[in-house]
Design a protein around this motif. Sequence first.
Motif, short mmCIF file in Angstrom:
data_model
loop_
_atom_site.label_atom_id
_atom_site.label_comp_id
_atom_site.label_asym_id
_atom_site.label_seq_id
_atom_site.Cartn_x
_atom_site.Cartn_y
_atom_site.Cartn_z
N LEU A 289 2.61 18.85 3.80
CA LEU A 289 2.42 18.04 5.00
C LEU A 289 3.70 17.25 5.30
O LEU A 289 4.48 16.95 4.41
N PRO A 290 3.90 16.89 6.57
CA PRO A 290 5.07 16.07 6.93
C PRO A 290 5.04 14.73 6.21
O PRO A 290 3.97 14.13 6.03
N HIS A 291 6.22 14.26 5.83
CA HIS A 291 6.33 12.98 5.12
C HIS A 291 5.69 11.84 5.92
O HIS A 291 5.01 10.98 5.37
N GLU A 292 5.91 11.85 7.23
CA GLU A 292 5.38 10.78 8.07
C GLU A 292 3.85 10.75 8.05
O GLU A 292 3.24 9.68 8.08
N GLU A 293 3.24 11.93 7.99
CA GLU A 293 1.78 12.00 7.95
C GLU A 293 1.25 11.50 6.61
O GLU A 293 0.25 10.79 6.55
N ILE A 294 1.92 11.87 5.53
CA ILE A 294 1.52 11.39 4.21
C ILE A 294 1.60 9.86 4.16
O ILE A 294 0.69 9.18 3.68
N LYS A 295 2.68 9.31 4.69
CA LYS A 295 2.87 7.86 4.69
C LYS A 295 1.79 7.17 5.52
O LYS A 295 1.25 6.13 5.13
N ARG A 296 1.46 7.73 6.68
CA ARG A 296 0.43 7.12 7.53
C ARG A 296 -0.90 7.04 6.79
O ARG A 296 -1.58 6.01 6.82
N ARG A 297 -1.26 8.13 6.12
CA ARG A 297 -2.52 8.14 5.39
C ARG A 297 -2.49 7.17 4.21
O ARG A 297 -3.47 6.46 3.94
N ALA A 298 -1.37 7.12 3.51
CA ALA A 298 -1.25 6.21 2.37
C ALA A 298 -1.34 4.76 2.84
O ALA A 298 -1.99 3.92 2.21
N ASP A 299 -0.67 4.46 3.96
CA ASP A 299 -0.72 3.09 4.49
C ASP A 299 -2.14 2.69 4.87
O ASP A 299 -2.56 1.54 4.64
N LYS A 300 -2.89 3.62 5.46
CA LYS A 300 -4.27 3.31 5.84
C LYS A 300 -5.13 3.05 4.61
O LYS A 300 -5.96 2.13 4.61
N LEU A 301 -4.91 3.81 3.56
CA LEU A 301 -5.66 3.60 2.32
C LEU A 301 -5.27 2.27 1.65
O LEU A 301 -6.11 1.59 1.06
N ARG A 302 -4.01 1.90 1.77
CA ARG A 302 -3.57 0.63 1.17
C ARG A 302 -4.17 -0.56 1.92
O ARG A 302 -4.44 -1.60 1.32
N GLU A 303 -4.37 -0.42 3.22
CA GLU A 303 -5.05 -1.47 3.96
C GLU A 303 -6.51 -1.59 3.50
O GLU A 303 -7.04 -2.69 3.38
#
Length: 412
Positions: free
Chosen positions: A325-339
Amino acid sequence: MKFFIKTFGCRVNQVESQALLENCRRHGWQQTPLFEEADICLLNTCTVTHQADKDVEKQIRQILRRNPAARLVLTGCYAAAHQEHIRQTFPQVQIVGKYDLGKALFGTEDLCWTVSGHEGHSRAFIKIQDGCDCFCSYCIVPFARPDKRSKPAADVLREIAALEQKGFAEIVLTGINIGNYLCPQTGADLAALCRQIAQMPGRFRVRFSSIELQTVTDGVIDCMSSRPDRFCNYFHLPLQAGCDKVLKDMNRHYDTLAYRAKVALLCSRVPGIAIFADVIAGFPTETEADFEETFSFIKNLRLAGLHVFSYSPRPKTKAALLPQLPHEEIKRRADKLRELDKQLRAAEAASLIGTRQEVFIETWHEGWVKGVTSNFQQVLLRGAPQGAKGLVTAEIEQAQEGVCLGRYICRL
C-alpha cells in the motif's frame, strides 16, 4: 578492557543486554558510555521494522568511522536475520549468536540470561522464554529466533527471589512468546510456573509481557483471579487486525470471534483488568473496508489502549512479496488508530476516578510521584513522603489526557 553496549528494540533485548552487562563487569571489564573510547563495542540489535535496521546500520557506520580499532560485535535479531548482508556491507563486524556470546567473549558457556537487577529501571525484567515458530506472514522474528527455549522453573524462582530481596516490587516476565513457556526439566507450563510463583513469600507483584491469545490458558487466568495481589490485572494481548480476512492473510491462527470471547472471559474472571492490543495499520491485503472493520471492531471491544504499528515489509516474509500500500495511506490509517488509542486510554483513566489503587512508584517528577497501577494505568500522585518507593495505596481523584492524578494514602 573498556566496553560500550547499546540495545535496540524490545524488552527481551533489554534484559539480555542487562545480563551481558553484568557478565562484562564480572570479568573485570569497564563500561564506557562513549563508543569512541571503547576497546569493544557490543550492539544488541533489532530487525522488527525497516527503521530498526536503519538505526543499527547508522550506529555501525559511526563506530567504524570514529573508532575503527575497536572490536565490533553484533548480536540480536538484525545480526541473526541479515548475516550475508552484514558480511558484504560491514566485513569488519563480528556476528555472534545470543547463545554463543559467553564463549565468544569470555570463554565460558551459555550466559543463561539471568539478571540481578535492571539498570536504569525501577522494575525488573526476567527472560523466561525465547524463540517463535508461528511464522506470521509479516514477521521476521521466527527467522531471527527460530529455536524455542525456556529457562528452568527453579532458575526463574531463584531469580525472582533474589530480585525481591533487592527491593524490586514489580517483576515482569518476558520472552519472545511467553505463553509457550515449558520448563526443560519438569515440563511445567506457564500456568504451573505461575502457581509456584504464587506460593513464594515476599511483597511483590508480577506482570506478564506480551502474550498470544491462544496461550492464555484457564490455568493462567485462575492464577490471576485467585492471587490479585501477586499477578497484575493486565494483559498485552496482540490483535493485529480486527478483520477475519486480514487475520487469515497474516497467518494469525484465530479469528475476531475468538479474540472477543477471550477478552470477555478475562473481563469476567479478573476484576478491573486492562487489556492492551497490538494492531498493524496498512497490511498489504487490507482494503479500506477491511480497515474500517478493524476500527469498528476495536471501538466496540473493551480495550484500555493500543500499540499501533505501521506495516513495514520485512525480508523473507510472505507479506513482503505482496503489492504494498502507499506510504501515505498506511500513515493515515495508523494516525486514525492512534487517535482511537488516545480515546481508549482517556476512558480507562477516567474509569478509575474515585477508586483506591495499588500503585508501583517508578520515578519522581517535579514534586509528583510517577507510578503505574496494577492494570498499567499511568498515575501522578501528590502527598507521598520523600523517598517513597515500591508499592503504595493511592486514591484516584482526577484524570487528564489518559493520566490519573491521585493522592498518596499509605505504603503497602
